[in-house]
Design a protein around this motif. Sequence first.
Motif, PDB file in Angstrom:
ATOM      1  N   HIS A 101       0.866  -1.191   0.000  1.00 47.37           N
ATOM      2  CA  HIS A 101       0.000   0.000   0.000  1.00 47.37           C
ATOM      3  C   HIS A 101       0.900   1.237   0.000  1.00 47.37           C
ATOM      4  N   PRO A 102       0.575   2.271  -0.808  1.00 48.12           N
ATOM      5  CA  PRO A 102       1.436   3.455  -0.882  1.00 48.12           C
ATOM      6  C   PRO A 102       1.485   4.286   0.399  1.00 48.12           C
ATOM      7  N   ALA A 103       0.481   4.177   1.257  1.00 47.35           N
ATOM      8  CA  ALA A 103       0.464   4.937   2.514  1.00 47.35           C
ATOM      9  C   ALA A 103      -0.028   4.023   3.642  1.00 47.35           C
ATOM     10  N   PRO A 104       0.769   3.035   4.031  1.00 49.28           N
ATOM     11  CA  PRO A 104       0.283   2.063   5.028  1.00 49.28           C
ATOM     12  C   PRO A 104      -0.034   2.670   6.392  1.00 49.28           C
ATOM     13  N   GLU A 105       0.745   3.650   6.840  1.00 44.01           N
ATOM     14  CA  GLU A 105       0.487   4.252   8.148  1.00 44.01           C
ATOM     15  C   GLU A 105      -0.868   4.948   8.171  1.00 44.01           C
ATOM     16  N   ALA A 106      -1.153   5.727   7.144  1.00 46.73           N
ATOM     17  CA  ALA A 106      -2.429   6.455   7.082  1.00 46.73           C
ATOM     18  C   ALA A 106      -3.607   5.481   6.948  1.00 46.73           C
ATOM     19  N   ALA A 107      -3.448   4.450   6.120  1.00 44.94           N
ATOM     20  CA  ALA A 107      -4.527   3.479   5.931  1.00 44.94           C
ATOM     21  C   ALA A 107      -4.801   2.715   7.225  1.00 44.94           C
ATOM     22  N   CYS A 108      -3.754   2.305   7.927  1.00 46.15           N
ATOM     23  CA  CYS A 108      -3.931   1.591   9.196  1.00 46.15           C
ATOM     24  C   CYS A 108      -4.574   2.492  10.244  1.00 46.15           C
ATOM     25  N   ALA A 109      -4.148   3.738  10.303  1.00 44.24           N
ATOM     26  CA  ALA A 109      -4.732   4.684  11.258  1.00 44.24           C
ATOM     27  C   ALA A 109      -6.220   4.872  10.976  1.00 44.24           C
ATOM     28  N   GLU A 110      -6.568   4.971   9.719  1.00 48.27           N
ATOM     29  CA  GLU A 110      -7.976   5.145   9.344  1.00 48.27           C
ATOM     30  C   GLU A 110      -8.797   3.918   9.722  1.00 48.27           C
ATOM     31  N   LEU A 111      -8.257   2.733   9.478  1.00 44.45           N
ATOM     32  CA  LEU A 111      -8.969   1.512   9.855  1.00 44.45           C
ATOM     33  C   LEU A 111      -9.105   1.387  11.372  1.00 44.45           C
ATOM     34  N   GLU A 112      -8.093   1.795  12.114  1.00 45.54           N
ATOM     35  CA  GLU A 112      -8.181   1.804  13.583  1.00 45.54           C
ATOM     36  C   GLU A 112      -9.299   2.724  14.042  1.00 45.54           C
ATOM     37  N   LEU A 113      -9.392   3.886  13.403  1.00 41.44           N
ATOM     38  CA  LEU A 113     -10.395   4.884  13.766  1.00 41.44           C
ATOM     39  C   LEU A 113     -11.820   4.353  13.624  1.00 41.44           C
ATOM     40  N   VAL A 114     -12.050   3.509  12.600  1.00 41.40           N
ATOM     41  CA  VAL A 114     -13.395   2.960  12.371  1.00 41.40           C
ATOM     42  C   VAL A 114     -13.524   1.535  12.902  1.00 41.40           C
ATOM     43  N   GLY A 115     -12.530   1.087  13.668  1.00 40.74           N
ATOM     44  CA  GLY A 115     -12.591  -0.245  14.262  1.00 40.74           C
ATOM     45  C   GLY A 115     -12.585  -1.367  13.247  1.00 40.74           C
ATOM     46  N   GLY A 116     -11.959  -1.134  12.094  1.00 48.43           N
ATOM     47  CA  GLY A 116     -11.894  -2.162  11.057  1.00 48.43           C
ATOM     48  C   GLY A 116     -13.199  -2.367  10.306  1.00 48.43           C
ATOM     49  N   GLN A 117     -14.157  -1.472  10.489  1.00 50.83           N
ATOM     50  CA  GLN A 117     -15.447  -1.575   9.800  1.00 50.83           C
ATOM     51  C   GLN A 117     -15.367  -0.872   8.451  1.00 50.83           C
ATOM     52  N   PHE A 118     -15.185  -1.646   7.406  1.00 53.68           N
ATOM     53  CA  PHE A 118     -15.004  -1.076   6.071  1.00 53.68           C
ATOM     54  C   PHE A 118     -16.238  -0.317   5.598  1.00 53.68           C
ATOM     55  N   THR A 119     -17.406  -0.715   6.046  1.00 57.05           N
ATOM     56  CA  THR A 119     -18.622   0.001   5.634  1.00 57.05           C
ATOM     57  C   THR A 119     -18.614   1.435   6.155  1.00 57.05           C
ATOM     58  N   ALA A 120     -17.918   1.688   7.249  1.00 56.95           N
ATOM     59  CA  ALA A 120     -17.854   3.047   7.810  1.00 56.95           C
ATOM     60  C   ALA A 120     -16.960   3.965   6.977  1.00 56.95           C
ATOM     61  N   LEU A 121     -16.160   3.393   6.082  1.00 59.89           N
ATOM     62  CA  LEU A 121     -15.279   4.215   5.250  1.00 59.89           C
ATOM     63  C   LEU A 121     -16.018   4.914   4.115  1.00 59.89           C
ATOM     64  N   ALA A 122     -17.122   4.337   3.683  1.00 58.47           N
ATOM     65  CA  ALA A 122     -17.863   4.885   2.539  1.00 58.47           C
ATOM     66  C   ALA A 122     -18.610   6.137   2.964  1.00 58.47           C
ATOM     67  N   ARG A 123     -18.188   7.254   2.416  1.00 62.28           N
ATOM     68  CA  ARG A 123     -18.864   8.536   2.684  1.00 62.28           C
ATOM     69  C   ARG A 123     -19.297   9.119   1.347  1.00 62.28           C
ATOM     70  N   THR A 124     -20.497   9.563   1.299  1.00 65.16           N
ATOM     71  CA  THR A 124     -20.946  10.192   0.056  1.00 65.16           C
ATOM     72  C   THR A 124     -20.610  11.678   0.115  1.00 65.16           C
ATOM     73  N   SER A 125     -20.215  12.182  -1.015  1.00 65.65           N
ATOM     74  CA  SER A 125     -19.883  13.595  -1.110  1.00 65.65           C
ATOM     75  C   SER A 125     -21.011  14.314  -1.851  1.00 65.65           C
ATOM     76  N   PRO A 126     -21.727  15.206  -1.179  1.00 70.37           N
ATOM     77  CA  PRO A 126     -22.837  15.902  -1.840  1.00 70.37           C
ATOM     78  C   PRO A 126     -22.360  16.814  -2.972  1.00 70.37           C
ATOM     79  N   ASP A 127     -21.086  17.209  -2.950  1.00 72.72           N
ATOM     80  CA  ASP A 127     -20.557  18.093  -3.991  1.00 72.72           C
ATOM     81  C   ASP A 127     -20.152  17.336  -5.258  1.00 72.72           C
ATOM     82  N   ARG A 128     -20.060  16.042  -5.183  1.00 70.91           N
ATOM     83  CA  ARG A 128     -19.581  15.233  -6.312  1.00 70.91           C
ATOM     84  C   ARG A 128     -20.743  14.923  -7.245  1.00 70.91           C
ATOM     85  N   MET A 129     -20.570  15.267  -8.510  1.00 69.79           N
ATOM     86  CA  MET A 129     -21.587  14.955  -9.510  1.00 69.79           C
ATOM     87  C   MET A 129     -21.030  13.894 -10.440  1.00 69.79           C
ATOM     88  N   CYS A 130     -21.766  12.798 -10.597  1.00 72.65           N
ATOM     89  CA  CYS A 130     -21.355  11.698 -11.463  1.00 72.65           C
ATOM     90  C   CYS A 130     -22.447  11.400 -12.471  1.00 72.65           C
TER      91      CYS A 130
END
Length: 147
Positions: free
Chosen positions: A74-103
């Motif tokens: 992974h190109p940024a293992p420290e940041a990715a691990c910290a983020e996973l720690e923050l959400v307790g390893g719950q990958f579903t908590a990582l998905a955030r929708t951005s109201p400003d993003r138009m697709c």
Amino acid sequence: MRHNRHAIFAAIAAGALALSGLAATSAHAAPAKPASLYAPSALVLTVAQGEDPLTATVKRAVTLTCAPGAEGTHPAPEAACAELELVGGQFTALARTSPDRMCTRQWDPVVITAHGVWHGQRVAFSTTYGNACELAGSMHESAVYSF
């Protein structure tokens, strides 16, 4: 001289066999030690083209180990691990929708997966997005799938 070569070869072969037997015996004699005092956290993360995680074509994949230390391809293992720690390893908590993003509403599915172990517990996660734009909008601030 011919006898000497055969005798030397036989002696070398016998010595090598004896040493390999000794090494094999000593390797089995020592009790196995745990590699770490920490519960393992090692994952394989993928981004694939397709709807079904079992049949999608993997476009990118990385390894991420978080315990006992952050490492992997992974190109940024420290940041990715910290983020996973923050959400307790719950990958579903990582998905955030951005109201400003138009697709666009184009259906060109992209699936992300995570398989492995998180704090000693097996992980099997996947989710499908309608297209790459939706994925980027959902993971716009996430270090975990930034590869």
